[in-house]
Every structure is written in structure tokens, then in C-alpha cells.
Design a protein around this motif. Structure first.
Motif, PDB file in Angstrom:
ATOM      1  N   ILE A  12       0.842  -1.203   0.000  1.00  0.00           N
ATOM      2  CA  ILE A  12       0.000   0.000   0.000  1.00  0.00           C
ATOM      3  C   ILE A  12       0.871   1.246   0.000  1.00  0.00           C
ATOM      4  N   VAL A  13       1.883   1.230   0.843  1.00  0.00           N
ATOM      5  CA  VAL A  13       2.762   2.402   0.933  1.00  0.00           C
ATOM      6  C   VAL A  13       3.486   2.634  -0.400  1.00  0.00           C
ATOM      7  N   ALA A  14       3.888   1.547  -1.047  1.00  0.00           N
ATOM      8  CA  ALA A  14       4.566   1.671  -2.350  1.00  0.00           C
ATOM      9  C   ALA A  14       3.608   2.235  -3.387  1.00  0.00           C
ATOM     10  N   ARG A  15       2.351   1.772  -3.334  1.00  0.00           N
ATOM     11  CA  ARG A  15       1.356   2.245  -4.291  1.00  0.00           C
ATOM     12  C   ARG A  15       1.212   3.770  -4.196  1.00  0.00           C
ATOM     13  N   TRP A  16       1.469   4.305  -3.021  1.00  0.00           N
ATOM     14  CA  TRP A  16       1.363   5.762  -2.833  1.00  0.00           C
ATOM     15  C   TRP A  16       2.748   6.405  -2.724  1.00  0.00           C
ATOM     16  N   GLN A  25      -4.731   8.653   1.993  1.00  0.00           N
ATOM     17  CA  GLN A  25      -5.014   7.588   1.023  1.00  0.00           C
ATOM     18  C   GLN A  25      -4.461   6.250   1.509  1.00  0.00           C
ATOM     19  N   ILE A  26      -3.282   6.307   2.107  1.00  0.00           N
ATOM     20  CA  ILE A  26      -2.671   5.077   2.633  1.00  0.00           C
ATOM     21  C   ILE A  26      -3.546   4.505   3.752  1.00  0.00           C
ATOM     22  N   LEU A  27      -3.990   5.378   4.653  1.00  0.00           N
ATOM     23  CA  LEU A  27      -4.845   4.920   5.757  1.00  0.00           C
ATOM     24  C   LEU A  27      -6.164   4.373   5.226  1.00  0.00           C
ATOM     25  N   ARG A  28      -6.688   5.016   4.189  1.00  0.00           N
ATOM     26  CA  ARG A  28      -7.941   4.535   3.582  1.00  0.00           C
ATOM     27  C   ARG A  28      -7.758   3.109   3.058  1.00  0.00           C
ATOM     28  N   ASP A  29      -6.650   2.899   2.361  1.00  0.00           N
ATOM     29  CA  ASP A  29      -6.421   1.563   1.784  1.00  0.00           C
ATOM     30  C   ASP A  29      -6.224   0.519   2.880  1.00  0.00           C
ATOM     31  N   ILE A  30      -5.558   0.933   3.960  1.00  0.00           N
ATOM     32  CA  ILE A  30      -5.379  -0.013   5.074  1.00  0.00           C
ATOM     33  C   ILE A  30      -6.738  -0.342   5.682  1.00  0.00           C
ATOM     34  N   GLN A  31      -7.495   0.714   5.943  1.00  0.00           N
ATOM     35  CA  GLN A  31      -8.831   0.521   6.525  1.00  0.00           C
ATOM     36  C   GLN A  31      -9.686  -0.375   5.621  1.00  0.00           C
ATOM     37  N   THR A  41       0.033  -0.760  13.494  1.00  0.00           N
ATOM     38  CA  THR A  41       0.169  -0.335  12.097  1.00  0.00           C
ATOM     39  C   THR A  41       0.743   1.077  12.021  1.00  0.00           C
ATOM     40  N   LEU A  42       0.335   1.918  12.990  1.00  0.00           N
ATOM     41  CA  LEU A  42       0.824   3.292  13.003  1.00  0.00           C
ATOM     42  C   LEU A  42       2.346   3.308  13.172  1.00  0.00           C
ATOM     43  N   ASP A  43       2.856   2.407  14.027  1.00  0.00           N
ATOM     44  CA  ASP A  43       4.303   2.342  14.222  1.00  0.00           C
ATOM     45  C   ASP A  43       5.012   1.887  12.949  1.00  0.00           C
ATOM     46  N   GLN A  44       4.425   0.872  12.303  1.00  0.00           N
ATOM     47  CA  GLN A  44       5.037   0.383  11.060  1.00  0.00           C
ATOM     48  C   GLN A  44       5.021   1.466   9.992  1.00  0.00           C
ATOM     49  N   LEU A  45       3.896   2.188   9.931  1.00  0.00           N
ATOM     50  CA  LEU A  45       3.785   3.266   8.947  1.00  0.00           C
ATOM     51  C   LEU A  45       4.820   4.350   9.216  1.00  0.00           C
TER      52      LEU A  45
END
Lengths: 596, 241, 181
Positions: A12-16, A25-31, A41-45
């Protein structure tokens, strides 16, 4: 759309593009893929994006559609506009909950489904409506809810649900140049290239086009100023965060006339020298995403987007779609830009305005969906044609989203200057008593004012037109809107953060029959502070529903007042209930009798 | 050198330099405009709205609006001070500000501004929110009941300390001060007691441990001096003229 | 001050510590001057138990239980001018620290788990005032005419306030007299 247990975070992060500006947008895709945004997830992000966790948490906790706790495999959100209530939303929600043996705001015991309310989802003409995992289902009735409940119980993935459930008709009842006349993609851009960029801006100027988001700023002035502004890049942003309750005309434009909108953006890009554009689409319109992406793909194929548009060397422009995540405030242009940059949607200090300092602090034009659609028609047909429609100060047509107590709700395209009375006749509102023009932040007019006109010089509107008949309680209308504003306040400035909640509590107190004239005066005082000192339009207008209904429908308030002097701020007897339970007492002294 | 530019503040002529805000120019001239989220060392924020002034007929924050030649600004009017009082009262009822048990009392800017405005009661219905107190850090106490969301600590940590210890989470009335750790505990951030962020709080929300109640009542910063005459250290700015 | 009819004053302490009353007594020798102009109705100073018709009612403390409400309402009914005296009456004050403790936990701690308690039992005697979920300032229960903050308000502030009222002036506090602690 079905939720998986595993979330491909790096993917997801790569896509953005590993860009923290794309955090929303990244959070939206994760959600969307995991169903939640868990704390780890917040720590990984934070590691993947190289930004502090606290900033990610600030964004993740700001938007209503993001949540850390599971909302099950199916999240069902009922639209909570007053129009939904009038169409029986509360009863239907209760019916639905009973069918599935669950309570609102509580994940079902089997972890399958979660039911709650959400702010108006842009389907007031097809109320009541709801979102299931972000996808809209309109015109709810018991039969439709039975079907939804069955599908949920059968654990059917959403993409296997009958497509007819998700069909959203346009309901264009009165068509015009934007909604009723064929548009050949590229027609405006060809006219522009033939005419030249300067001359095209002159046409927009001659058309006297004013912003359709409600404020009515002159579009040509904005474009010209942005064009002149210095920056490393210029940007075009289309504001499709149509969050004002009762508005839905942008949904229809995007669903059926997206080419017109994208063409307007592309023309603007040519004028200001932008290579990149964004469509900021409210999260509630998630169901339009695939369709809009395919329109964009079609335009790239046809040479209307991308490099060297229509063979013009250096005419490079493309459009990316960003989705909102449940925040009305992002309809405010600087809050929208903050959101585009991956931050909480809090309005910036202005000046500078976005035309000089917008997205990534570069010159940016932000216009409403309808404004870009108008611009495309103007570029195609010329400013004089447009200026001949409407009134001298308000040229062109206006899309009106009609809902509430009328026979034919939907989108109506009128030349500016149309009288409210005419609109009411056209939509079959025979018993109209009041109309909320331009949504909660707009103006509530009573039957005495139906000769007023839709125009910037009289009733300026972003498009909402909610009709209330004689049998509606205008106090409850205002109370619903007051709850809306308290829910949507971003919390940045003191007056709005605290004032909207104070208003909400006071309206609830009156609704409970515990109000007094003192409370009415208190609300007037809070209104004054909000109007004078709030940071942005949300705060300035948050008291409008109360101000207008108090003034125009005083009976709706007065009959609720318990007494004239003073009533306690809280329910005295109710505040003893816990202690009664603990002590087991029910004697005379364990109660505070209501005074006559 | 061009001629000095000036604007009018309550009838007084205030000189300013290009780019200065009304607040900055007023402070330089020794004129006090009530404020809480503003601090001369940090980028203007404009959230508390205490510094609302009338700028040529339109209300705006003095800390974010730039001074302009010939501008007519009104600050000390009855109407504006009534709004400021209401805003201060809103801040009081929104949190849990129990002055008698607060270490910052007497040196607290929220309290001092309230004194300045003659606040006798918080007036509005109290919210009595349930907020967390974080005593995990060895040297610094985070008392969210007293937080007014001015973001001075957020700005100080980000812009001066380079640490990003603080942020604002949530929205609307649920907005709250959050810290940069997975546990949510201050102890698990890299905040140090010597950080600017640890001492910039205008209220008692972020305070040094073991340093409370050191000055007797009557001798504290605002006990006898109005905040307009006794601005906190570093807030005076260079005086001109 | 003119030789007018004495002002009748009632005072009480609700959810407070009587500190404000102590501060009232702290005006020391000026008390002699004061009693030339006022006489006390219900007050801990007179031990009169019910409030009769008065010019001024002075209330210390917030509202934490049902009895507080009855006393406060009687004051409001009988007093032409009602004054909230001190931090607790004005904001809930120190007692409002309990507002974020669940009432169940409060009772458990007091009657079950407190030091020295064995087989504790929650009392259900109607004579015990029943507590509210939260402690409230008095202006959330009745209309209040004047507020005199402080914990306690300084004796000088009380003196200034009462003499202003007695003289028919709008009470006004000097800067040093206004504080919240």
C-alpha cells in the motif's frame, strides 16, 4: 471490497510512492483492506514513511471513517440528515438492528457486523440511505434491509451482493447545459487550443463565472491570480467533498458528466500552467471511484490527459483521485489541501490563499465540481453564451439538489434567478412551510419568503434545497443540524470546538423539555461569539440553523420552554439515579421532585 | 530607508515592519493584546482566538493578520472584550481547571488572562471531561485536564527541540493532546525536562515534577500584576519608540 | 453608610470546607462595622436552621447531593440577591475532582475497601443525603446574581463586596482581590 485479515502494508505504501503527503489515502487503503487501523500499524507506517508516529496518529484519529477497533466484516452506517429522519431512518435502523440481534455502536457478539450513524451521505433525494463497508445503498425500506440482513447473515462478500442494491439513479428532473446536453470529450480543449490560452481566460472572465461551492468568488480572478503566482509547480484541485447535508448534485455530475468536470480541470491547468490535478472525492462517494478512474483512463487514451494533450507540445496534465474519509470540514478549501497533504483537515490561516500558497505551498486553484463543469462549457461555447443565462450578477445555471417534503426530489438545473416558489411548484412541494437553502450552513427561509430568488445577490447556495412541510417541527430540524456541526467541528479554534458542543447540549436540553428563556439567551450569546471569532466558515455558520429558526419559527422554541426564568443545566433527579441504584433507596429524599 | 509604516490601534499609532503581524507590532510598541496560543518564538497559530481584534470593520486574529499601512484596528472595546471573556470561559468549562490544587496557579496564563478580563465565573455549563493524567515520565507531568489545545508544546517540540513529542489527536470537542509513543505514555517518548516543549505550556498541563508551590501566594507572577503589565518571560519582544 | 434598615443576610456551606466562612470571619474588627449594617438569618454563625426572607444569600460550596439542592433552592427562593462565594460554588472546586471517578467506585472504596472496614455495607438511611453523579457549581442549579471567586476569597474582597452591596454600589474587586485559589 471484502476485508482480509492480512494487510499488505509495504504494498500500500509503495502504491502511494512512500509519500507521507498521501497518508490519508494510505490509511484509507489499510482501513479498506483490513477493516481497522490497529495501533501497531501506526508504528510500522511511521517507519515506512519516515515520519513521527504522533503525526500519523493525529491524522488517523481525525477522520470519522478511520478506527482502531474492529467494526466487523460489515460496517453499516445510516445517513443521519434530518431528511433521512423524515423518511423513517430511526425506525428502519431499529428494525435492522432487531433483525440482526444487535445494538447500534456495538460490534455484534459474533464480530460480524457493526451499526452506527454517519453524517449525510449525499443521497437526500433517495433517503433514507446507508453505507455498507463504504458503499452506498439508497431508498431503504424494510424489504431492502431484509435483503441486506440476509446477505450479512450468509456472510456473502459485498462483490457478490445483487448489483441492483447499489444502483443510484441520477434523478435529473430538470436538465440544462450541464446535465442535459451531450458533451463530446475534447470539445472544450480543442476550442481552447484554437482560441489560445489568454483568450480562453478572457472567455471565462466574460462569462462572469462565480464559484459554485457557495461563496461565489469569481473563477477567472482566481485562475488569473494563480497563473501569475510564482512557484515550482502549479496545481488544480477539484473539490468533490460534497459534504453539506442535502447536497448531491456533484454526485450526479461525477456519475454521469465526469468528462465535463475533468475537461474543465484540464482547461484550468492549461491556463495556470499546472501539470498535476487532484479530484478530492468525499469518502461517501467511494462507489463512484472505479467509474471515475475509467473515465480518466479513457481520456488518457484519447489524448485528453497525459503528455502533449491533443498533440500540443508541453500541454501535460494528469489527474489523480484522492478519497476523503468522513470529514465535512474538508470541503473548506484549505482544510481540503491539508487533507491532500496527509494531515488532519484543519483550515489554514488565510491569507495567503491557495491561489498563491496551496498544495505543497504552491499556487493552487481549488474549484467546485460544478464550477469546472461550467468552465468546460464556457471554454467550449464562449463567455457570451454563458453570460446570457441567469442574472447579470449570477450568470449561468445552478444545479439545485432538492429533497424533503416534495413529490419529485432530485437534481434540477435552473438559470440563476429562479424564484423559490417556482422550484416548489416544479418539484411538487404543495405543503411547503420552510426551505433550508444551501444546507445547514445556509439559510432557512419560511413560507413568507418564497418569492426570494436563487442568486448570489439574494439566496446564495451551494445547491442544497431541503423542503419542510407544515407538519415538520423546525426545532428538530435545527437540532439535527446543530448535532451535525458539533460532530464536524475540527476542534482547532476555541469558539467552534466548545461553542458547537454548548449549542448542541442546549438544544438537547430544550428538546427534553427542560429549557428556559435563559437558555435561549445563552444560545444567542454563543452564536454571537461563533460568528465573530471562529476560524472558518464552519464556525461562522454553525449557529445559523438556530438563529434562523428562532427568528422565523419562534413557536417551535417557545412551546418547549418549561419556564421563563431558569432551569438547571442538568437533570437533577436523573443525576441521582446511580446513587439510588447503589443504595437501593427510593424514598422521598432520594428524589428531587420536578417543580410545577 | 523608506518612511516608517504605521497603523492605528485603538487610536494609537503603531509602527510596524513589513510582514509583521498586528500582534507582533503591538507587542513591540508595548501594547498588550490578550492571547494564549501566541508566543513570539513560534509560528503564529491562531487557534485560541483571544486576540480577536476589529480590523477595519472585520474581526480577525491579531496574531495571524499582518499589519498594513493605515489599517484601523480596535482591540480594547467592550464588545471585543465580551467575546474574549466568553472564549476564556469556554476554555475553563471545556477542561477541568481546578485552580486551588494546581501547581501553576499564580503563574498560569489562562488564569492571568481571565483575571485581566475580570472573569468572575466560567459561566457556561461545565463539561467535566474525563481526561488522562500521565505521570509516567520521571521529570515531567502531563495533566491533560488543564490542556487548552494551544499547540505550543507541539510547535516547540517540532520546531525547536526537533523531536515531535506532542501532537493533537481526535477532532472537535474530543480533540486531545497525544504523545509520540506506541504506548501513549510520555515516559516512552524522548522528551527531556530541558526541552523547550517541557516548559512552554501556558497552563499547568505540562509541568516539571517536584517544583510545585515553590513561591508563596501573593508573590507569584500574576498575583499582583496584570498580565498586560507583567507578560511572561520572553513575551515582551523588543520595545520600540 | 447611611443609617438605613439593616440588610438581612443568610449564609450556608454546601459541598465546601467552610473555608470561605472562615475568610468571612477573617475580616476581624471590621465585623463590628459590618454588623451595624447587616444582620444574619440562617448561617453557621447563628445556627438558625432555615432560611427566611433575606436581602442577600451567600452560598459557599458546590452542589454534590440532594440536600444541597433543597438548601440552595430555599436560598434562591428567599434571597433577593444570591451570591456564589468561593471556588467550589463557582466551579465545583476541589470536590469536583471526584467527577471523573465512577460513583460505584466511590461507594465501594468508602464502604467496602476503605482501611478498617470489614463486611462494609452501603447505608440506605433516608437521612443521608444522596449524592449526584457529579459535583456542580451552584449556577448550574439556580440563577446566581454575583460571583466572588477565591479559595477562599480574601477577607478584604468579602468586605469590599459586602460594603459595596450594602451601599447599593455595583460590587467591584481590585486586581489583587481577584484570584481563583
Amino acid at each position: 471490497m471484502s476485508k482480509q485479515d492480512v494487510c499488505d502494508l509495504p504494498g500500500i505504501v509503495a502504491r502511494w510512492q512512500h509519500d507521507s503527503a498521501n497518508l490519508v489515502q494510505i490509511l484509507r487503503d489499510i482501513q479498506e483492506s483490513c477493516g481497522t487501523i490497529p495501533s501497531d500499524t501506526l508504528d510500522q507506517l511511521a517507519k515506512l514513511l519516515g515520519v513521527p508516529r504522533v503525526r500519523i496518529e493525529a491524522t488517523a484519529s481525525f477522520y470519522a471513517f478511520f478506527h482502531a477497533e474492529s467494526h466487523g466484516a460489515y460496517e453499516v452506517l445510516f445517513s443521519d440528515n434530518i431528511v433521512d429522519h423524515m423518511a423513517g431512518k430511526e425506525d428502519l435502523k431499529q428494525y435492522f438492528c432487531e433483525r440482526l440481534w444487535l445494538e447500534p455502536k456495538k460490534l455484534s457478539e459474533d464480530g460480524l457486523v457493526y451499526v452506527d450513524d454517519t453524517a449525510d451521505i449525499g443521497l437526500a433525494d433517495q433517503a433514507p440511505a446507508m453505507l455498507v463497508n463504504g458503499l452506498a445503498i439508497a431508498s431503504l425500506d424494510k424489504a431492502r434491509l431484509d435483503l441486506v440482513a440476509e446477505l450479512i447473515r450468509a456472510k456473502k462478500p459485498l462483490d457478490e451482493w445483487p448489483p441492483m442494491l447499489f444502483e443510484i439513479p441520477d434523478h435529473v428532473r430538470k436538465a440544462g447545459p450541464l446535465t442535459g446536453e451531450a458533451f463530446v470529450p475534447g470539445a472544450a480543449l480543442r476550442a481552447m487550443i484554437a482560441r489560445g490560452t489568454e483568450a480562453t481566460l478572457a472567455e471565462v472572465e466574460a462569462a462572469n463565472l462565480r464559484g459554485r461551492g457557495g461563496a461565489g468568488f469569481k473563477t477567472a480572478t482566481k485562475w488569473a491570480s494563480c497563473r501569475k503566482a510564482e512557484g515550482t509547480a502549479h496545481y488544480v484541485v477539484c473539490n468533490a467533498d460534497e459534504g453539506e447535508p442535502g447536497t448531491f448534485k456533484d454526485r450526479v455530475l461525477l456519475a454521469s458528466h465526469a468528462d465535463l468536470v475533468f475537461e474543465g480541470m484540464t482547461a484550468c491547468a492549461r491556463v495556470i500552467g499546472a501539470k498535476q490535478g487532484f479530484l478530492y472525492l468525499r469518502g461517501e462517494y467511494r462507489n463512484l471511484l472505479e467509474r471515475l478512474k475509467s473515465v480518466l483512463a479513457g481520456r488518457r487514451e484519447a489524448g485528453l490527459l497525459g503528455q502533449n494533450i491533443l498533440g500540443e507540445a508541453g500541454f501535460d496534465f494528469d489527474i489523480e483521485i484522492h478519497l476523503g474519509a468522513g470529514a465535512y470540514i474538508c470541503g473548506e478549501e484549505s482544510a481540503l489541501i491539508e487533507s491532500l497533504e496527509g494531515k488532519p483537515g484543519k483550515p489554514r490561516n488565510r491569507p495567503p490563499f491557495p491561489d498563491r500558497c496551496g498544495y505543497r505551498n504552491q499556487p493552487t486553484v481549488v474549484n467546485n465540481v460544478e464550477t469546472f463543469a461550467c468552465a468546460a462549457r464556457i471554454v467550449e461555447r464562449g463567455g457570451a453564451w454563458f453570460a446570457a443565462i441567469g442574472t447579470p450578477q449570477s450568470t449561468g445555471t445552478k444545479l439545485v439538489s432538492i429533497s424533503g417534503d416534495c413529490q419529485r426530489p432530485g437534481v434540477y438545473e435552473y438559470p440563476f434567478g429562479v424564484a423559490v416558489q417556482q422550484i416548489l411548484i416544479d418539484c411538487g412541494a404543495e405543503d411547503a412551510h420552510a426551505v433550508q437553502v444551501s444546507g445547514p450552513s445556509g439559510t432557512c427561509i419560511s413560507f413568507r419568503e418564497f418569492d426570494r430568488r436563487i442568486a448570489f445577490e439574494d439566496l446564495a447556495t451551494a445547491g442544497a434545497f431541503m423542503v419542510f412541510s407544515r407538519r415538520r417541527d423546525m426545532f428538530e430540524v435545527a437540532r439535527n443540524f446543530t448535532h451535525f456541526f458539533a460532530h464536524e467541528s475540527c476542534g482547532f479554534c476555541t469558539p467552534c470546538r466548545v461553542g458547537t458542543s454548548l449549542l448542541k447540549h442546549t438544544m438537547d436540553k430544550l428538546a427534553a423539555g427542560k429549557g428556559s428563556a435563559y437558555d435561549m439567551n445563552e444560545m444567542k450569546k454563543i452564536m454571537h461569539v461563533l460568528r465573530g471569532t471562529a476560524h472558518c466558515g464552519l464556525g461562522h455558520t454553525a449557529a445559523n440553523p438556530v438563529v434562523h429558526t428562532m427568528e422565523k419559527f419562534p413557536d417551535a422554541y417557545e412551546r418547549r420552554l418549561k419556564r421563563l426564568d431558569f432551569e438547571p443545566a442538568f437533570d437533577l433527579d436523573g443525576a441521582l439515579a446511580t446513587a439510588r441504584l447503589i443504595t437501593g433507596r427510593d424514598d422521598e429524599w432520594a428524589h428531587i421532585a420536578d417543580e410545577p | 530607508m523608506s518612511q516608517t509604516k504605521t497603523f492605528s490601534l485603538d487610536g494609537r499609532t503603531i509602527p510596524f515592519e513589513e510582514g509583521e503581524t498586528i500582534m507582533e507590532a503591538a507587542a513591540a510598541a508595548g501594547v498588550y493584546i490578550p492571547h494564549l496560543c501566541h508566543h513570539p518564538e513560534f509560528k503564529p497559530h491562531g487557534s485560541c482566538k483571544l486576540c480577536t481584534v476589529n480590523i477595519g470593520g472585520r474581526l480577525g486574529a491579531a496574531c495571524t493578520n499582518r499589519a498594513a499601512e493605515g489599517m484601523q484596528v480596535e482591540s480594547e472595546t467592550e464588545a471585543i472584550n465580551a467575546d474574549r471573556l466568553a472564549l476564556t470561559q469556554m476554555l475553563f468549562v471545556e477542561g477541568n481547571h481546578i485552580c486551588p490544587s494546581c501547581e501553576k496557579s499564580g503563574n498560569c496564563q489562562l488564569q492571568a488572562v481571565a483575571y485581566h478580563l475580570g472573569m468572575l465565573t466560567p459561566h457556561f455549563t461545565h463539561f467535566y471531561p474525563s481526561r488522562d493524567v500521565d505521570a509516567s515520565h520521571p521529570d515531567v507531568l502531563l495533566e491533560r485536564n488543564r490542556c487548552i489545545l494551544c499547540e505550543l508544546c507541539v510547535r516547540a517540540s517540532r520546531d525547536v527541540d526537533g523531536k515531535n513529542v506532542f501532537g493533537i489527536g481526535g477532532r472537535g470537542i474530543k480533540a486531545r493532546l497525544i504523545v509520540n509513543s506506541a504506548s501513549g505514555r510520555l515516559a516512552d517518548t524522548d522528551l527531556s525536562v530541558t526541552d523547550r516543549a517541557a516548559e512552554v505550556c501556558p497552563t499547568g498541563a505540562i509541568i516539571r515534577k517536584r517544583h510545585g508551590f515553590t513561591v508563596p501566594i501573593g508573590h507569584r507572577l500574576y498575583d499582583r500584576r496584570d498580565i498586560a503589565e507583567a507578560p511572561v518571560a520572553g513575551m515582551e519582544g523588543p520595545k520600540r519608540g | 453608610m447611611a443609617e438605613a434598615k439593616k440588610l438581612r443576610v443568610a449564609t450556608c456551606s454546601l459541598a465546601g470546607c467552610f473555608g470561605c466562612h472562615m475568610s468571612l470571619l477573617d475580616i476581624d474588627e471590621k465585623l463590628f462595622e459590618l454588623v451595624k449594617h447587616i444582620e444574619f438569618d440562617r448561617s453557621p454563625l447563628t445556627d438558625i436552621k432555615t432560611c427566611g426572607p433575606c436581602d442577600i444569600g451567600i452560598v459557599e460550596g458546590g452542589v454534590c447531593n440532594a440536600e444541597n439542592v433543597h438548601v440552595l433552592k430555599a436560598f434562591r427562593k428567599n434571597c433577593r440577591i444570591l451570591v456564589a462565594l468561593g471556588a467550589c460554588a463557582i466551579t465545583g472546586g476541589i470536590p469536583s475532582w471526584r467527577n471523573n471517578v465512577d460513583l460505584w467506585d466511590c461507594f465501594q472504596e468508602v464502604y467496602h475497601y476503605g482501611i478498617g472496614l470489614e463486611k462494609g455495607q452501603v447505608p440506605n438511611d433516608p437521612e443521608l443525603p444522596l449524592p449526584f453523579d457529579k459535583v456542580h457549581p451552584i449556577n448550574e442549579v439556580v440563577r446566581v446574581d454575583y460571583f466572588l471567586p477565591g479559595c477562599p476569597p480574601p477577607a478584604d474582597a468579602i468586605w469590599k463586596f459586602l460594603t459595596d452591596l450594602a451601599a447599593g454600589r455595583e460590587p467591584k474587586l481590585d486586581y489583587e482581590m481577584l484570584h481563583y485559589d
